[in-house]
Structures are given as C-alpha cells and as structure tokens.
Design an enzyme around this catalytic site. Structure first.
Site, PDB file in Angstrom:
ATOM      1  N   HIS A  10     173.802  12.278 -29.388  1.00 23.20           N
ATOM      2  CA  HIS A  10     172.586  12.974 -29.829  1.00 23.20           C
ATOM      3  C   HIS A  10     171.753  13.471 -28.643  1.00 23.20           C
ATOM      4  O   HIS A  10     171.828  12.932 -27.534  1.00 23.20           O
ATOM      5  CB  HIS A  10     171.726  12.047 -30.699  1.00 23.20           C
ATOM      6  CG  HIS A  10     171.240  10.835 -29.977  1.00 23.20           C
ATOM      7  ND1 HIS A  10     170.143  10.855 -29.144  1.00 23.20           N
ATOM      8  CD2 HIS A  10     171.704   9.570 -29.949  1.00 23.20           C
ATOM      9  CE1 HIS A  10     169.949   9.662 -28.638  1.00 23.20           C
ATOM     10  NE2 HIS A  10     170.892   8.846 -29.112  1.00 23.20           N
ATOM     11  N   HIS A 157     176.136   8.126 -30.946  1.00 17.85           N
ATOM     12  CA  HIS A 157     175.262   7.473 -29.967  1.00 17.85           C
ATOM     13  C   HIS A 157     176.056   7.003 -28.759  1.00 17.85           C
ATOM     14  O   HIS A 157     177.279   6.858 -28.813  1.00 17.85           O
ATOM     15  CB  HIS A 157     174.563   6.280 -30.629  1.00 17.85           C
ATOM     16  CG  HIS A 157     173.845   6.655 -31.883  1.00 17.85           C
ATOM     17  ND1 HIS A 157     172.514   6.984 -31.915  1.00 17.85           N
ATOM     18  CD2 HIS A 157     174.301   6.797 -33.164  1.00 17.85           C
ATOM     19  CE1 HIS A 157     172.168   7.306 -33.152  1.00 17.85           C
ATOM     20  NE2 HIS A 157     173.231   7.196 -33.925  1.00 17.85           N
TER      21      HIS A 157
END
Length: 205
Positions: A10, A157
C-alpha cells in the site's frame, strides 16, 4: 498462457508518516500515499499489464491503494478482501511511536521484535506467525488461480507480502528480514506451471 502475479505494498499511510506501529489499525493514506498508489497504477498501465482479478486485505490503506490503481488503469476487477492478507499484528506496540518504543523497551529489544523471524511483540505476531496465516490462504486461493492462467494483482502490506516473497523466491528467514518493500511499488512475477519464477521485475530496484 500467462501466469502473472503482481504484488504491491500500500501507499504511505498516516501512521507510516508518524512512525507508528500500525498493524491491524486502519489509518488512511497520506497525500503522498495517494500519489504512490496512482503512480503504481499508471506504471502498470504503461507496461500494458492486464489483470483478471485482485486480492487485498481487510484494511483501508491496502483497499484504497487498489482502488486508486484501478482508477489509473481504467479497470473494474473482481476483488476479494480477506484479513488473511492483513499486516502483521504488532500487539501491545500498536499505535506506539517507534522511537518511544525504543526508549521504553530498549533499542535491542525493539530490534528483536521488529527484525527477528519468530519472536513476537507482546500480544502480537512474529513474521513466522504472519506467514502461517498468509501462506495457506495464498496456496489455496491465489496461487492456483495464477497457475491456471489468471493474471492476479495483490495489494497488501510489508509483512504479509514478505511472507509471500519468502515462499515465491525461496528465501531464508534471514534473507527476507533484510528485504525492504517500498510503499506503492509493484513487484511483477511471471511464473511457470509449477509456480517457479520465470521473470521478476522489482520496480524499486
């Protein structure tokens, strides 16, 4: 048959910017994070990469990154969201400034929690525990689709992606712990019929 898997961490989140342990908390992207996500989408479009499906975590920052990438690519992919792809849970460290944590627990202890493979912070997950959550999901839900010829985009992530990269690239725990993943930077894999890497393009390199 193209077996394409693209992994994207992200874009920068508000807690990344504040140097806080984030884990399963849900901060939004910063302005820079929005730019990073859009740039990732533009890059994939310029590379003429096309996708059939997307996967993301149960957390806002990864979902929003995927949405912004899709805006730039002009796509509307079927999306599967699952907490199996969530960031590592930092337990009692969650929400704490990393510098403050070093003052409270000591530089060496915080380094062990952050950079050892199998020592979890109090109430949280080690990278080993994160991998034990992420990899079964990857092996049953994502990898079979790639091997069947689906082109898959994953927005997740740093640590959930480290678990995937460790398996894909056959890395040791020591090697994966040294791997830094830039925010909003795609890593592109083309795989053979058994899941071996035919080509890897890391746009951070």
């Amino acid at each position: 048959m193209e077996r394409l898997l693209v992994l994207v961490r992200h874009g920068q989140s508000e807690w990344n910017l504040k140097n806080l342990f984030t884990g399963w908390k849900n901060p939004d992207l910063t302005e820079q994070g929005v730019k990073e996500a859009r740039t990732a989408g533009q890059t994939l479009k310029e590379m003429k990469l096309e996708f059939d499906e997307a996967f993301t975590s149960d957390l806002l920052r990864a979902q929003k990154t995927l949405d912004l990438m899709q805006e730039e690519m002009g796509t509307d992919l079927p999306i599967t969201r699952d907490q199996a792809l969530n960031e590592r849970d930092y337990g009692d460290l969650t929400g704490m400034n990393k510098d403050e944590a070093r003052k409270q627990f000591g530089e060496e202890q915080v380094h062990i929690w952050r950079r050892s493979f199998d020592v979890p912070p109090p109430g949280g997950e080690s990278l080993k525990m994160t991998a034990e959550r992420v990899l079964p999901y990857f092996d049953t839900e994502i990898l079979p689709r790639v091997l069947a010829g689906k082109r898959i985009l994953v927005s997740a992530h740093g640590n959930s992606l480290r678990a995937l990269i460790m398996q894909l690239e056959g890395l040791t725990p020591e090697q994966i712990l040294k791997r830094e993943l830039g925010t909003g930077t795609p890593i592109i894999y083309r795989l053979d019929e058994e899941g071996g890497i035919v080509e890897k393009i890391d746009l951070a390199e």
